[in-house]
Design a protein around this motif. Structure first.
Motif, PDB file in Angstrom:
ATOM      1  N   LEU A   9      46.525  33.195  38.213  1.00  0.00           N
ATOM      2  CA  LEU A   9      47.638  32.325  38.589  1.00  0.00           C
ATOM      3  C   LEU A   9      48.458  32.938  39.723  1.00  0.00           C
ATOM      4  O   LEU A   9      48.868  32.231  40.651  1.00  0.00           O
ATOM      5  CB  LEU A   9      48.529  32.071  37.366  1.00  0.00           C
ATOM      6  N   VAL A  10      48.697  34.248  39.643  1.00  0.00           N
ATOM      7  CA  VAL A  10      49.455  34.918  40.703  1.00  0.00           C
ATOM      8  C   VAL A  10      48.688  34.862  42.019  1.00  0.00           C
ATOM      9  O   VAL A  10      49.274  34.599  43.090  1.00  0.00           O
ATOM     10  CB  VAL A  10      49.759  36.373  40.310  1.00  0.00           C
ATOM     11  N   LEU A  11      47.378  35.097  41.952  1.00  0.00           N
ATOM     12  CA  LEU A  11      46.557  35.045  43.163  1.00  0.00           C
ATOM     13  C   LEU A  11      46.563  33.646  43.767  1.00  0.00           C
ATOM     14  O   LEU A  11      46.651  33.481  44.992  1.00  0.00           O
ATOM     15  CB  LEU A  11      45.128  35.470  42.834  1.00  0.00           C
ATOM     16  N   TYR A  16      42.333  44.656  41.660  1.00  0.00           N
ATOM     17  CA  TYR A  16      42.518  43.396  40.937  1.00  0.00           C
ATOM     18  C   TYR A  16      41.901  43.479  39.536  1.00  0.00           C
ATOM     19  O   TYR A  16      42.538  43.097  38.537  1.00  0.00           O
ATOM     20  CB  TYR A  16      41.888  42.265  41.741  1.00  0.00           C
ATOM     21  N   PHE A  17      40.668  43.965  39.453  1.00  0.00           N
ATOM     22  CA  PHE A  17      39.991  44.023  38.160  1.00  0.00           C
ATOM     23  C   PHE A  17      40.369  45.262  37.348  1.00  0.00           C
ATOM     24  O   PHE A  17      40.064  45.328  36.152  1.00  0.00           O
ATOM     25  CB  PHE A  17      38.474  43.987  38.359  1.00  0.00           C
ATOM     26  N   ILE A  29      35.113  44.665  34.396  1.00  0.00           N
ATOM     27  CA  ILE A  29      36.212  45.310  33.675  1.00  0.00           C
ATOM     28  C   ILE A  29      35.697  46.405  32.745  1.00  0.00           C
ATOM     29  O   ILE A  29      36.430  47.345  32.416  1.00  0.00           O
ATOM     30  CB  ILE A  29      36.994  44.253  32.875  1.00  0.00           C
ATOM     31  N   LEU A  30      34.448  46.310  32.331  1.00  0.00           N
ATOM     32  CA  LEU A  30      33.895  47.203  31.317  1.00  0.00           C
ATOM     33  C   LEU A  30      33.957  48.689  31.675  1.00  0.00           C
ATOM     34  O   LEU A  30      34.497  49.486  30.892  1.00  0.00           O
ATOM     35  CB  LEU A  30      32.460  46.784  31.004  1.00  0.00           C
ATOM     36  N   PRO A  31      33.432  49.134  32.831  1.00  0.00           N
ATOM     37  CA  PRO A  31      33.426  50.579  33.104  1.00  0.00           C
ATOM     38  C   PRO A  31      34.820  51.201  33.148  1.00  0.00           C
ATOM     39  O   PRO A  31      35.056  52.269  32.567  1.00  0.00           O
ATOM     40  CB  PRO A  31      32.729  50.677  34.469  1.00  0.00           C
ATOM     41  N   ASN A  59      36.539  45.611  49.110  1.00  0.00           N
ATOM     42  CA  ASN A  59      36.150  46.155  47.813  1.00  0.00           C
ATOM     43  C   ASN A  59      37.318  46.838  47.114  1.00  0.00           C
ATOM     44  O   ASN A  59      37.423  46.797  45.882  1.00  0.00           O
ATOM     45  CB  ASN A  59      34.996  47.153  47.977  1.00  0.00           C
ATOM     46  N   LEU A  60      38.202  47.468  47.882  1.00  0.00           N
ATOM     47  CA  LEU A  60      39.347  48.149  47.279  1.00  0.00           C
ATOM     48  C   LEU A  60      40.307  47.145  46.655  1.00  0.00           C
ATOM     49  O   LEU A  60      40.824  47.371  45.550  1.00  0.00           O
ATOM     50  CB  LEU A  60      40.065  49.000  48.322  1.00  0.00           C
ATOM     51  N   LEU A  61      40.542  46.034  47.337  1.00  0.00           N
ATOM     52  CA  LEU A  61      41.418  44.997  46.776  1.00  0.00           C
ATOM     53  C   LEU A  61      40.835  44.429  45.491  1.00  0.00           C
ATOM     54  O   LEU A  61      41.555  44.223  44.507  1.00  0.00           O
ATOM     55  CB  LEU A  61      41.629  43.887  47.809  1.00  0.00           C
ATOM     56  N   LEU A  62      39.530  44.194  45.496  1.00  0.00           N
ATOM     57  CA  LEU A  62      38.874  43.680  44.296  1.00  0.00           C
ATOM     58  C   LEU A  62      38.911  44.702  43.166  1.00  0.00           C
ATOM     59  O   LEU A  62      39.081  44.344  41.991  1.00  0.00           O
ATOM     60  CB  LEU A  62      37.431  43.294  44.616  1.00  0.00           C
TER      61      LEU A  62
END
Length: 305
Positions: A107-109, A73-74, A34-36, A67-70
């Motif tokens: 929770l949604v996932l 998500y983040f 999440i940092l960048p 990778n795009l889904l991840l």
């Protein structure tokens, strides 16, 4: 803000972290993902942010579509925390917003996987527990100390059930840890760009709500009834509520020692060293309970005088 080479560096870091999610390193790098995006969104305009992020997402998608889904998500909690930094919200509110967003996504996932993909969390946890315990039998060989530890199917199921009951606790703690790590690293980095970001109160000023004492009392009562009864619901509540409150009391105890060190003018390293036994010896959380239940800080200040 204008595009700087540091923004490009963070874009590269963002790409590397995304690519690491499909490797064994993900167990560590996931806490920094999440940092960048948070830094980029907080320090750049929306247009500049997209110019940095979209190429990263495109490269990640070309390497592997997952990778795009991840990344999406983040990116959601990153946008929430970055927006909070732009609005200069209090640090605690930013932390809670980020942690709450991460938890809601989990929770949604889980809901989507259960309802639409027929994902059985209980079976998955049982398989993980079984896979984790299997190497112990293989490594044991002729070692009587290990061979005596025979795990029957009933014991394996009990361990799986106990793990299932602790999942809410794990989700809450991991969400909060990700938000804390992001804030701890993002705030000084954003500050270095001449953009002011509110910081958390000093540890000596940490004071949790006194109502936690009553919640703890309720949790202990529920735990007693859960042990005597056969209610999975009560067992799940006690297995998650009480450990969460224990962490809160440990945080309160740490704040107490920092307050004591500040009032007694101790060397800054002393309160830091005092946090080690609190983390390693959980019963020391009683200090946090006493600090909430009684005016312990005022008493220690008066005793000094």
């Amino acid at each position: 803000m204008k595009m700087r080479w540091t923004s490009v560096v963070w874009s590269v870091v963002y790409l590397l972290l995304l690519l690491s999610l499909l490797s064994p390193l993900s167990i560590v790098t996931v806490f920094f993902l999440i940092l960048p995006a948070t830094i980029l969104f907080a320090t750049l305009s929306t247009r500049s942010f997209l110019l940095h992020v979209l190429p990263v997402w495109l490269i990640a998608f070309i390497i592997h579509p997952v990778n795009l889904l991840l990344a999406v998500y983040f990116a959601i909690p990153a946008l929430v925390m970055g927006w909070a930094y732009k609005k200069k919200m209090p640090a605690l509110r930013t932390l809670m917003s980020g942690a709450g967003t991460i938890l809601a996504e989990m929770l949604v996932l889980l809901l989507i996987g259960t309802v639409f993909l027929n994902f059985d969390l209980s079976s998955y946890v049982h398989d993980i527990v079984k896979m984790t315990m299997s190497p112990l039998k293989d490594v044991g060989g002729n070692n009587p100390l290990v061979n005596d530890m025979t795990w029957t199917p009933e014991q394996m199921q009990m361990l799986s059930n106990a793990t299932m009951q602790m999942i809410p606790f794990a989700m809450i703690v991991s969400s909060f840890m990700m938000a804390v790590i992001t804030h701890s690293l993002a705030r000084p980095i954003i500050e270095s760009t001449a953009f002011h970001v509110p910081k958390l109160k000093p540890a000596r000023e940490w004071m949790l709500p006194r109502s936690l004492i009553w919640y703890y009392l309720i949790g202990v009562i529920i735990e007693v009834f859960a042990r005597r009864g056969d209610s999975p619901f009560l067992t799940m509540i006690s297995a998650n509520l009480v450990p969460l409150l224990h962490i809160c009391f440990m945080i309160q105890a740490i704040g107490f020692f920092y307050y004591l060190g500040h009032s007694r003018k101790w060397h800054p390293i002393v309160p830091l060293l005092m946090t080690i036994p609190i983390l390693l010896f959980p019963p020391m959380r009683i200090i946090g309970i006493l600090d909430l239940a009684f005016p312990l800080r005022q008493f220690m200040t008066k005793s000094k005088r």
